[in-house]
Design an enzyme around this catalytic site. Structure first.
Site, PDB file in Angstrom:
ATOM      1  N   ASP A   1      -3.467   0.481 -13.075  1.00 49.41           N
ATOM      2  CA  ASP A   1      -4.559  -0.442 -13.365  1.00 49.41           C
ATOM      3  C   ASP A   1      -5.878   0.324 -13.225  1.00 49.41           C
ATOM      4  O   ASP A   1      -5.898   1.556 -13.066  1.00 49.41           O
ATOM      5  CB  ASP A   1      -4.469  -1.718 -12.505  1.00 49.41           C
ATOM      6  CG  ASP A   1      -4.832  -1.499 -11.041  1.00 49.41           C
ATOM      7  OD1 ASP A   1      -5.159  -0.350 -10.662  1.00 49.41           O
ATOM      8  OD2 ASP A   1      -4.789  -2.470 -10.272  1.00 49.41           O
TER       9      ASP A   1
ATOM     10  N   THR B   1      -2.771  -0.403  -4.162  1.00 54.10           N
ATOM     11  CA  THR B   1      -1.785  -0.221  -3.090  1.00 54.10           C
ATOM     12  C   THR B   1      -0.472   0.374  -3.590  1.00 54.10           C
ATOM     13  O   THR B   1       0.354   0.815  -2.784  1.00 54.10           O
ATOM     14  CB  THR B   1      -1.445  -1.577  -2.461  1.00 54.10           C
ATOM     15  OG1 THR B   1      -0.924  -2.428  -3.498  1.00 54.10           O
ATOM     16  CG2 THR B   1      -2.668  -2.215  -1.829  1.00 54.10           C
TER      17      THR B   1
END
Ligand code: RB5
Length: 149
Positions: free
Chosen positions: A12, A71
């Protein structure tokens, strides 16, 4: 066409720079890099990028996939929804080796807000060079596949 030397990369918006660094490293190791973006820092949805990369692996177009988000967790969850994909998040080289040796993982996820570039490149190299051990691990991996869908 063979997928054996092709590796798909996606992320992303939070991981573009690290993804590009990984792409350069992986290409230098001899892999054909299929980087499916995104290329701008505009906020984007990690599930779509995880799915797109996972489909390249599940279809046989690419041998492995490396995906990243902040993450590494959300994009991993999305990738693992695609049948045939086994993706683990790694923040250490031991785990990166073990998900190949014991779990026959075909995708690796990394958190760009968790690990720095040097460690990330070591994690990638550990993942790409460790073979699946087979043996007692094979039926366990098959059990994971049987849970798909
Ligand atoms: C984006 O802000 C962040 O939520 C995403 O990169 C990821 O960490 C989700 O799991």
């Amino acid at each position: 066409m063979t997928a054996s030397n092709r590796i798909v990369l996606s992320s992303d918006h939070s991981a573009i720079a690290l993804r590009q660094a990984i792409g350069g490293h992986v290409a230098a190791l001899g892999w054909v890099v299929v980087d499916i973006g995104p290329t701008t820092a505009e906020s984007t949805d990690y599930p779509a990028h995880g799915e797109a990369a996972a489909r390249r692996v599940a279809s046989g177009d690419c041998r492995f996939g490396i995906i990243l988000c902040g993450t590494g967790q959300g994009i991993m969850m999305a990738a693992n929804k695609v049948k045939g994909v086994r993706c683990g998040v790694c923040a250490d080289t031991f785990s990166a080796r073990m998900i190949r040796q014991h779990n026959d993982a075909n995708m690796l996820s990394i958190g760009a807000r968790v690990v720095g570039e040097g460690l990330a490149l070591d994690i990638v190299e550990a993942f790409l060079t460790a073979p699946f051990d087979g043996g007692r691990h094979a039926p366990r991996v098959a059990m994971i596949g049987a849970l798909d869908g």
